[in-house]
Design a protein around this motif. Sequence first.
Motif, PDB file in Angstrom:
ATOM      1  N   ARG A   1      -4.677   6.676  -2.101  1.00  0.00           N
ATOM      2  CA  ARG A   1      -4.159   5.457  -1.490  1.00  0.00           C
ATOM      3  C   ARG A   1      -4.248   4.355  -2.533  1.00  0.00           C
ATOM      4  O   ARG A   1      -5.304   4.098  -3.088  1.00  0.00           O
TER       5      ARG A   1
ATOM      6  N   MET B   1       0.855  -1.171   0.000  1.00  0.00           N
ATOM      7  CA  MET B   1       0.000   0.000   0.000  1.00  0.00           C
ATOM      8  C   MET B   1       0.894   1.224   0.000  1.00  0.00           C
ATOM      9  O   MET B   1       1.848   1.301   0.782  1.00  0.00           O
ATOM     10  N   VAL B   2       0.614   2.153  -0.885  1.00  0.00           N
ATOM     11  CA  VAL B   2       1.371   3.409  -0.908  1.00  0.00           C
ATOM     12  C   VAL B   2       0.392   4.568  -0.988  1.00  0.00           C
ATOM     13  O   VAL B   2      -0.748   4.410  -1.409  1.00  0.00           O
ATOM     14  N   MET B   3       0.880   5.710  -0.594  1.00  0.00           N
ATOM     15  CA  MET B   3       0.063   6.914  -0.653  1.00  0.00           C
ATOM     16  C   MET B   3       0.780   7.902  -1.562  1.00  0.00           C
ATOM     17  O   MET B   3       1.999   8.056  -1.476  1.00  0.00           O
TER      18      MET B   3
ATOM     19  N   VAL C   1       4.227   8.366   0.189  1.00  0.00           N
ATOM     20  CA  VAL C   1       4.346   7.852   1.550  1.00  0.00           C
ATOM     21  C   VAL C   1       4.453   6.333   1.404  1.00  0.00           C
ATOM     22  O   VAL C   1       3.489   5.664   1.061  1.00  0.00           O
ATOM     23  N   GLU C   2       5.660   5.850   1.624  1.00  0.00           N
ATOM     24  CA  GLU C   2       5.919   4.431   1.397  1.00  0.00           C
ATOM     25  C   GLU C   2       5.540   3.605   2.615  1.00  0.00           C
ATOM     26  O   GLU C   2       5.590   4.095   3.736  1.00  0.00           O
ATOM     27  N   PRO C   3       5.206   2.341   2.379  1.00  0.00           N
ATOM     28  CA  PRO C   3       4.937   1.476   3.528  1.00  0.00           C
ATOM     29  C   PRO C   3       6.244   1.142   4.233  1.00  0.00           C
ATOM     30  O   PRO C   3       7.301   1.090   3.601  1.00  0.00           O
TER      31      PRO C   3
END
Lengths: 318, 187
Positions: free
Chosen positions: B151, B106-108, B180-182
Amino acid sequence: MRLAVVGCGAVGRSVVDLAAEYGHEVVAVADSRSAAVDPAGLDGAAVLDRKEHKGVVGDDDPDDVLAAEYDVLVEVTPTTLGDAEPGFSHIARALDRDRHVVLANKGPVAERYGDVRAREADSAGIVLFEATVGGAIPILGTVADYGPERISAARGVLNGTANFVLTRMAAEGLDYEHVLAEAQDMGVAEADPSFDVEGTDAALKCVILANVLACGEREFTLADAEVEGITQIPGSALDLAAEAGRTVRLVGEATPESVRVGPRLLPETSPLAVSGTRNVVQIETTHADGIDLSGRGAGGPETATAVLADVGRLPPLE
Amino acid sequence: MTEGTADAEAVEADGGRDRPQAHTVRLELADEPGQLLAALRPIADEGANLLSIFHERGHLTPRGRIPVEVDLKCPPSRFESVLDALRAEGVSIVEADAEQYGEHLMVMLVGDLVGTDLSDTVMSIESSPTATVEDLSLSAPGGPDDVASARLRIATQAGEAEAALKLVRTLAEEKQLHVVEPLTEGR
């Protein structure tokens, strides 16, 4: 141990306040302009009272403190970058005199780690700096106990201000500017919060960790760190994260090869997803998987607790 | 504790990451009696849980063999030994998890998502042979001209998550977006 305390901010004052409780004697105290020296031991309460009401710690010259008869120099002046002065010179002078040094000032071990270690190698004194990483949390002590060569990485939340802002944004659905203003009103964030919210403070702590983990194979400074802060994170990102059971935290990672700080997505249930101003670090060991340590990462008595733990670790000088 | 402790410990020690997962294996069997049983026994012997068998008796491959598709469940760490046991029985394995997406991340993305053509961003990720965007949520409370967040849930083939993340980083850099990396905890 006889302590000379250089720096009289929140941490320095707490060290002076708590030293006797730990069985130590404060023989010298300096702030940036004044000093108090007494080979027979200072009355800590009187020094702190004078500092509070008169703005000075005593009538002596700050230079006299470095020349005083002490066992441990407690260097708690504000962190400076680049040449890390005047902190570095204070350390060098103590080591030249074969005295121990305990740091809360991050500058010398983040920006000139190799120089500090080289000076230490030529001295009978030892340099410890638990208080530079994670306040009261015994991170460097744990790393030393396990052996840095048996630790592959350390990662965690190492800036309480940034964590407070992200926690409030997620909980209240507010935007960055709003929460920051609130944090400033509460005294959690400084008037100029850039050191915290742009990731510099967390990066310095990770640089120090990486220097320790690298075991002399490599030296890191702030310039070697990949750093991103939280100023670009909108409230909508935290909302979307929460919908998926995630949250955003400013996470620092240190390995023997790299330093990286940035906002990261992690499960809300992760041990690293601490709330408010709390700090946490996860130490990845070779033989025992991860060790999680959390607690208060800043504050006078908290950081002084780490300073005095270091003093307790030092062997007596000949 | 009344459960079989060996398995419980294995899961515990690995932080729960080695929980049984579904795997698909395509086999080809010789058109002879007893072949199907010979293929299924090693799966059971290795402790895997058989979920379904698709046995196309009427179809033959160009080589005159019978294609069989088996769905089974076992911890990822044990999947290789299941395949080894099948090979030891002389069973020919055509594909093992080939079409399966083994990892998710999951990344943002944050920034001017609309102005930088979000659908192009998604299509660029999809153009990778090993990754697919499974889910996308967009939040743009300030309207299309303001900073927005997205997301993304990306599925990748096993071992390709890092490559997918690198692709996202590159795209974000080109479009001046923040990623925004996991955080990968543990190993």
